[in-house]
Scaffold this motif. Sequence first.
Motif, PDB file in Angstrom:
ATOM      1  N   GLU A   5       0.825  -1.187   0.000  1.00 29.61           N
ATOM      2  CA  GLU A   5       0.000   0.000   0.000  1.00 29.61           C
ATOM      3  C   GLU A   5       0.872   1.255   0.000  1.00 29.61           C
ATOM      4  O   GLU A   5       1.810   1.362   0.770  1.00 29.61           O
ATOM      5  CB  GLU A   5      -0.805  -0.006   1.304  1.00 29.61           C
ATOM      6  N   LYS A   6       0.547   2.208  -0.870  1.00 26.92           N
ATOM      7  CA  LYS A   6       1.277   3.472  -0.905  1.00 26.92           C
ATOM      8  C   LYS A   6       0.460   4.499  -0.144  1.00 26.92           C
ATOM      9  O   LYS A   6      -0.631   4.855  -0.551  1.00 26.92           O
ATOM     10  CB  LYS A   6       1.457   3.893  -2.373  1.00 26.92           C
ATOM     11  N   LYS A   7       0.961   4.926   0.988  1.00 29.21           N
ATOM     12  CA  LYS A   7       0.245   5.874   1.825  1.00 29.21           C
ATOM     13  C   LYS A   7       0.844   7.267   1.689  1.00 29.21           C
ATOM     14  O   LYS A   7       2.040   7.417   1.524  1.00 29.21           O
ATOM     15  CB  LYS A   7       0.331   5.460   3.287  1.00 29.21           C
ATOM     16  N   SER A   8      -0.010   8.252   1.819  1.00 31.60           N
ATOM     17  CA  SER A   8       0.476   9.622   1.873  1.00 31.60           C
ATOM     18  C   SER A   8       1.036   9.869   3.268  1.00 31.60           C
ATOM     19  O   SER A   8       0.778   9.097   4.205  1.00 31.60           O
ATOM     20  CB  SER A   8      -0.663  10.604   1.586  1.00 31.60           C
ATOM     21  N   TYR A   9       1.770  10.944   3.405  1.00 35.61           N
ATOM     22  CA  TYR A   9       2.310  11.316   4.708  1.00 35.61           C
ATOM     23  C   TYR A   9       1.172  11.485   5.710  1.00 35.61           C
ATOM     24  O   TYR A   9       1.245  10.989   6.837  1.00 35.61           O
ATOM     25  CB  TYR A   9       3.121  12.615   4.582  1.00 35.61           C
ATOM     26  N   GLN A  10       0.102  12.183   5.293  1.00 39.03           N
ATOM     27  CA  GLN A  10      -1.005  12.451   6.189  1.00 39.03           C
ATOM     28  C   GLN A  10      -1.678  11.156   6.651  1.00 39.03           C
ATOM     29  O   GLN A  10      -2.018  11.017   7.832  1.00 39.03           O
ATOM     30  CB  GLN A  10      -2.051  13.360   5.518  1.00 39.03           C
ATOM     31  N   ILE A  46       7.639   5.462   6.553  1.00 33.62           N
ATOM     32  CA  ILE A  46       6.939   6.185   5.480  1.00 33.62           C
ATOM     33  C   ILE A  46       7.045   7.681   5.715  1.00 33.62           C
ATOM     34  O   ILE A  46       7.390   8.443   4.801  1.00 33.62           O
ATOM     35  CB  ILE A  46       5.456   5.751   5.399  1.00 33.62           C
ATOM     36  N   CYS A  47       6.763   8.119   6.933  1.00 28.90           N
ATOM     37  CA  CYS A  47       6.817   9.549   7.263  1.00 28.90           C
ATOM     38  C   CYS A  47       8.235  10.097   7.116  1.00 28.90           C
ATOM     39  O   CYS A  47       8.443  11.160   6.530  1.00 28.90           O
ATOM     40  CB  CYS A  47       6.298   9.796   8.675  1.00 28.90           C
ATOM     41  N   SER A  48       9.194   9.370   7.623  1.00 32.82           N
ATOM     42  CA  SER A  48      10.589   9.799   7.555  1.00 32.82           C
ATOM     43  C   SER A  48      11.062   9.900   6.107  1.00 32.82           C
ATOM     44  O   SER A  48      11.693  10.897   5.721  1.00 32.82           O
ATOM     45  CB  SER A  48      11.464   8.819   8.324  1.00 32.82           C
ATOM     46  N   ASP A  49      10.749   8.888   5.306  1.00 32.09           N
ATOM     47  CA  ASP A  49      11.154   8.901   3.894  1.00 32.09           C
ATOM     48  C   ASP A  49      10.533  10.077   3.154  1.00 32.09           C
ATOM     49  O   ASP A  49      11.198  10.745   2.365  1.00 32.09           O
ATOM     50  CB  ASP A  49      10.761   7.594   3.203  1.00 32.09           C
ATOM     51  N   LYS A  50       9.251  10.333   3.418  1.00 31.73           N
ATOM     52  CA  LYS A  50       8.566  11.439   2.750  1.00 31.73           C
ATOM     53  C   LYS A  50       9.163  12.780   3.165  1.00 31.73           C
ATOM     54  O   LYS A  50       9.346  13.669   2.328  1.00 31.73           O
ATOM     55  CB  LYS A  50       7.068  11.390   3.057  1.00 31.73           C
ATOM     56  N   GLN A  52      12.271  13.330   4.166  1.00 29.21           N
ATOM     57  CA  GLN A  52      13.583  13.442   3.528  1.00 29.21           C
ATOM     58  C   GLN A  52      13.449  13.777   2.047  1.00 29.21           C
ATOM     59  O   GLN A  52      14.200  14.609   1.519  1.00 29.21           O
ATOM     60  CB  GLN A  52      14.374  12.149   3.702  1.00 29.21           C
ATOM     61  N   GLU A  53      12.504  13.129   1.383  1.00 27.96           N
ATOM     62  CA  GLU A  53      12.264  13.383  -0.038  1.00 27.96           C
ATOM     63  C   GLU A  53      11.854  14.843  -0.264  1.00 27.96           C
ATOM     64  O   GLU A  53      12.359  15.512  -1.166  1.00 27.96           O
ATOM     65  CB  GLU A  53      11.154  12.445  -0.524  1.00 27.96           C
ATOM     66  N   THR A  54      10.964  15.333   0.582  1.00 25.55           N
ATOM     67  CA  THR A  54      10.503  16.713   0.473  1.00 25.55           C
ATOM     68  C   THR A  54      11.641  17.690   0.737  1.00 25.55           C
ATOM     69  O   THR A  54      11.785  18.699   0.038  1.00 25.55           O
ATOM     70  CB  THR A  54       9.331  16.960   1.445  1.00 25.55           C
ATOM     71  N   GLU A  55      12.465  17.394   1.725  1.00 26.11           N
ATOM     72  CA  GLU A  55      13.604  18.251   2.032  1.00 26.11           C
ATOM     73  C   GLU A  55      14.549  18.361   0.831  1.00 26.11           C
ATOM     74  O   GLU A  55      15.000  19.448   0.477  1.00 26.11           O
ATOM     75  CB  GLU A  55      14.361  17.722   3.248  1.00 26.11           C
ATOM     76  N   LEU A  56      14.833  17.233   0.189  1.00 27.18           N
ATOM     77  CA  LEU A  56      15.705  17.242  -0.986  1.00 27.18           C
ATOM     78  C   LEU A  56      15.093  18.040  -2.127  1.00 27.18           C
ATOM     79  O   LEU A  56      15.798  18.791  -2.824  1.00 27.18           O
ATOM     80  CB  LEU A  56      16.003  15.809  -1.444  1.00 27.18           C
ATOM     81  N   GLU A  57      13.794  17.893  -2.332  1.00 26.49           N
ATOM     82  CA  GLU A  57      13.114  18.647  -3.388  1.00 26.49           C
ATOM     83  C   GLU A  57      13.188  20.150  -3.128  1.00 26.49           C
ATOM     84  O   GLU A  57      13.446  20.940  -4.034  1.00 26.49           O
ATOM     85  CB  GLU A  57      11.653  18.207  -3.496  1.00 26.49           C
ATOM     86  N   ILE A  58      12.976  20.541  -1.877  1.00 20.10           N
ATOM     87  CA  ILE A  58      13.028  21.955  -1.519  1.00 20.10           C
ATOM     88  C   ILE A  58      14.441  22.497  -1.697  1.00 20.10           C
ATOM     89  O   ILE A  58      14.634  23.598  -2.236  1.00 20.10           O
ATOM     90  CB  ILE A  58      12.518  22.180  -0.082  1.00 20.10           C
TER      91      ILE A  58
END
Length: 69
Positions: A5-10, A46-50, A52-58
Motif C-alpha cells: 500500500e502506498k500511503k500519503s504522509y497524512q 513512510i513519514c521519515s522517507d517522505k 527526507q524526499e521533500t527536504e531534498l526537493e526543496i
Amino acid sequence: MNKKEKKSYQEAFRELQSIVLLLENGDIQIDELSEKIQDASALIKICSDKLQETELEIEQLLKELSPAS
C-alpha cells in the motif's frame, strides 16, 4: 497494514497517531501489541522517507532559484 500500500504522509501520520493513542490509553491487547509496533515502525519509515524526499526537493528548488556564484 499492507506493505504494498502506498500511503500519503497524512495517512501514515494519522494511523501512527491512532496507534500511539491505543498504547497510551492501554486500549490494546497483548496479542496485538507486536503487530501494532510493527505497523508503527513501518508508518514511521513512510513519514521519515517522505520528509527526507521533500527536504531534498526543496533544497533543489532553492538551489535553482539562487543566483549563480
